[in-house]
Design a protein around this motif. Sequence first.
Motif, PDB file in Angstrom:
ATOM      1  N   ARG A   1       0.861  -1.189   0.000  1.00  0.00           N
ATOM      2  CA  ARG A   1       0.000   0.000   0.000  1.00  0.00           C
ATOM      3  C   ARG A   1       0.891   1.230   0.000  1.00  0.00           C
ATOM      4  O   ARG A   1       1.804   1.345   0.835  1.00  0.00           O
ATOM      5  CB  ARG A   1      -0.930   0.006   1.198  1.00  0.00           C
ATOM      6  CG  ARG A   1      -1.778   1.272   1.292  1.00  0.00           C
ATOM      7  CD  ARG A   1      -3.000   1.061   2.128  1.00  0.00           C
ATOM      8  NE  ARG A   1      -3.967   0.179   1.473  1.00  0.00           N
ATOM      9  CZ  ARG A   1      -5.155  -0.099   1.990  1.00  0.00           C
ATOM     10  NH1 ARG A   1      -5.518   0.414   3.140  1.00  0.00           N
ATOM     11  NH2 ARG A   1      -5.973  -0.907   1.344  1.00  0.00           N
ATOM     12  N   SER A   2       0.617   2.136  -0.896  1.00  0.00           N
ATOM     13  CA  SER A   2       1.437   3.331  -1.012  1.00  0.00           C
ATOM     14  C   SER A   2       0.945   4.415  -0.051  1.00  0.00           C
ATOM     15  O   SER A   2      -0.107   4.287   0.589  1.00  0.00           O
ATOM     16  CB  SER A   2       1.391   3.870  -2.446  1.00  0.00           C
ATOM     17  OG  SER A   2       0.128   4.468  -2.696  1.00  0.00           O
ATOM     18  N   PHE A   3       1.700   5.485   0.036  1.00  0.00           N
ATOM     19  CA  PHE A   3       1.317   6.619   0.888  1.00  0.00           C
ATOM     20  C   PHE A   3       0.037   7.285   0.393  1.00  0.00           C
ATOM     21  O   PHE A   3      -0.640   7.961   1.166  1.00  0.00           O
ATOM     22  CB  PHE A   3       2.454   7.634   0.952  1.00  0.00           C
ATOM     23  CG  PHE A   3       3.591   7.200   1.826  1.00  0.00           C
ATOM     24  CD1 PHE A   3       4.746   6.666   1.285  1.00  0.00           C
ATOM     25  CD2 PHE A   3       3.508   7.317   3.210  1.00  0.00           C
ATOM     26  CE1 PHE A   3       5.797   6.249   2.095  1.00  0.00           C
ATOM     27  CE2 PHE A   3       4.549   6.908   4.031  1.00  0.00           C
ATOM     28  CZ  PHE A   3       5.693   6.374   3.462  1.00  0.00           C
ATOM     29  N   LEU A   4      -0.304   7.068  -0.872  1.00  0.00           N
ATOM     30  CA  LEU A   4      -1.560   7.593  -1.413  1.00  0.00           C
ATOM     31  C   LEU A   4      -2.674   6.554  -1.336  1.00  0.00           C
ATOM     32  O   LEU A   4      -3.713   6.716  -1.964  1.00  0.00           O
ATOM     33  CB  LEU A   4      -1.346   8.037  -2.864  1.00  0.00           C
ATOM     34  CG  LEU A   4      -0.375   9.208  -3.058  1.00  0.00           C
ATOM     35  CD1 LEU A   4      -0.223   9.541  -4.540  1.00  0.00           C
ATOM     36  CD2 LEU A   4      -0.854  10.435  -2.298  1.00  0.00           C
ATOM     37  N   SER A   5      -2.435   5.495  -0.531  1.00  0.00           N
ATOM     38  CA  SER A   5      -3.422   4.438  -0.289  1.00  0.00           C
ATOM     39  C   SER A   5      -3.770   3.654  -1.552  1.00  0.00           C
ATOM     40  O   SER A   5      -4.893   3.150  -1.683  1.00  0.00           O
ATOM     41  CB  SER A   5      -4.701   5.023   0.327  1.00  0.00           C
ATOM     42  OG  SER A   5      -4.410   5.565   1.596  1.00  0.00           O
ATOM     43  N   TYR A   6      -2.829   3.542  -2.473  1.00  0.00           N
ATOM     44  CA  TYR A   6      -3.035   2.708  -3.645  1.00  0.00           C
ATOM     45  C   TYR A   6      -2.457   1.325  -3.356  1.00  0.00           C
ATOM     46  O   TYR A   6      -1.354   1.201  -2.824  1.00  0.00           O
ATOM     47  CB  TYR A   6      -2.363   3.317  -4.879  1.00  0.00           C
ATOM     48  CG  TYR A   6      -2.791   2.659  -6.154  1.00  0.00           C
ATOM     49  CD1 TYR A   6      -2.030   1.638  -6.716  1.00  0.00           C
ATOM     50  CD2 TYR A   6      -3.959   3.043  -6.791  1.00  0.00           C
ATOM     51  CE1 TYR A   6      -2.419   1.016  -7.877  1.00  0.00           C
ATOM     52  CE2 TYR A   6      -4.366   2.427  -7.964  1.00  0.00           C
ATOM     53  CZ  TYR A   6      -3.590   1.415  -8.497  1.00  0.00           C
ATOM     54  OH  TYR A   6      -3.993   0.792  -9.653  1.00  0.00           O
ATOM     55  N   ASP A   7      -3.200   0.289  -3.745  1.00  0.00           N
ATOM     56  CA  ASP A   7      -2.778  -1.087  -3.494  1.00  0.00           C
ATOM     57  C   ASP A   7      -2.166  -1.720  -4.737  1.00  0.00           C
ATOM     58  O   ASP A   7      -2.710  -1.611  -5.833  1.00  0.00           O
ATOM     59  CB  ASP A   7      -3.961  -1.943  -3.044  1.00  0.00           C
ATOM     60  CG  ASP A   7      -4.350  -1.672  -1.606  1.00  0.00           C
ATOM     61  OD1 ASP A   7      -5.555  -1.526  -1.342  1.00  0.00           O
ATOM     62  OD2 ASP A   7      -3.449  -1.614  -0.751  1.00  0.00           O
ATOM     63  N   TYR A   8      -1.043  -2.397  -4.526  1.00  0.00           N
ATOM     64  CA  TYR A   8      -0.419  -3.206  -5.571  1.00  0.00           C
ATOM     65  C   TYR A   8      -0.428  -4.658  -5.098  1.00  0.00           C
ATOM     66  O   TYR A   8      -0.265  -4.932  -3.903  1.00  0.00           O
ATOM     67  CB  TYR A   8       1.027  -2.751  -5.812  1.00  0.00           C
ATOM     68  CG  TYR A   8       1.140  -1.332  -6.318  1.00  0.00           C
ATOM     69  CD1 TYR A   8       1.257  -0.269  -5.428  1.00  0.00           C
ATOM     70  CD2 TYR A   8       1.127  -1.054  -7.682  1.00  0.00           C
ATOM     71  CE1 TYR A   8       1.367   1.036  -5.889  1.00  0.00           C
ATOM     72  CE2 TYR A   8       1.232   0.248  -8.149  1.00  0.00           C
ATOM     73  CZ  TYR A   8       1.348   1.287  -7.244  1.00  0.00           C
ATOM     74  OH  TYR A   8       1.449   2.581  -7.702  1.00  0.00           O
ATOM     75  N   TRP A   9      -0.581  -5.581  -6.060  1.00  0.00           N
ATOM     76  CA  TRP A   9      -0.719  -6.990  -5.717  1.00  0.00           C
ATOM     77  C   TRP A   9       0.262  -7.850  -6.504  1.00  0.00           C
ATOM     78  O   TRP A   9       0.557  -7.573  -7.673  1.00  0.00           O
ATOM     79  CB  TRP A   9      -2.139  -7.466  -6.027  1.00  0.00           C
ATOM     80  CG  TRP A   9      -3.186  -6.771  -5.218  1.00  0.00           C
ATOM     81  CD1 TRP A   9      -3.906  -5.675  -5.570  1.00  0.00           C
ATOM     82  CD2 TRP A   9      -3.624  -7.136  -3.905  1.00  0.00           C
ATOM     83  NE1 TRP A   9      -4.767  -5.325  -4.560  1.00  0.00           N
ATOM     84  CE2 TRP A   9      -4.617  -6.205  -3.529  1.00  0.00           C
ATOM     85  CE3 TRP A   9      -3.273  -8.142  -3.012  1.00  0.00           C
ATOM     86  CZ2 TRP A   9      -5.269  -6.259  -2.295  1.00  0.00           C
ATOM     87  CZ3 TRP A   9      -3.928  -8.200  -1.788  1.00  0.00           C
ATOM     88  CH2 TRP A   9      -4.905  -7.278  -1.429  1.00  0.00           C
TER      89      TRP A   9
END
Length: 116
Positions: free
Chosen positions: A98-106
């Motif tokens: 989870r990035s600082f901009l609340s984007y999720d990578y899987w």
Amino acid sequence: QVQLVESGGGLVQAGGSLRLSCAASGSVANIKVMGWYRQAPGKQRELVATISNGGTTKYVDSVKGRFGISRDTAKNTVDLQMDSLKAEDTAVYYCNVRSFLSYDYWGQGTQVTVSS
């Protein structure tokens, strides 16, 4: 963008151990939290464990005392040590960032099968 490559997983008997590893690459400076989720057949994906940049960990109740999450911030890796595995731990395990901009990578997912 963050790319995730998982390794580990497989087939193990109940009571056994497995270790999952995940390596992140790309925009790793944006990473806030790393962790693992899992999805069993017919069930929703659930959080297993997470670890923040500061080392704060969080576990789902069902794995507390059996699983341990660790992170190497220099190498941008996160591991999940799974001990005392049970049949109900059988699932596809996904690495998550989870990035600082609340984007999720899987990650692509890795199968863990525990035979009883």
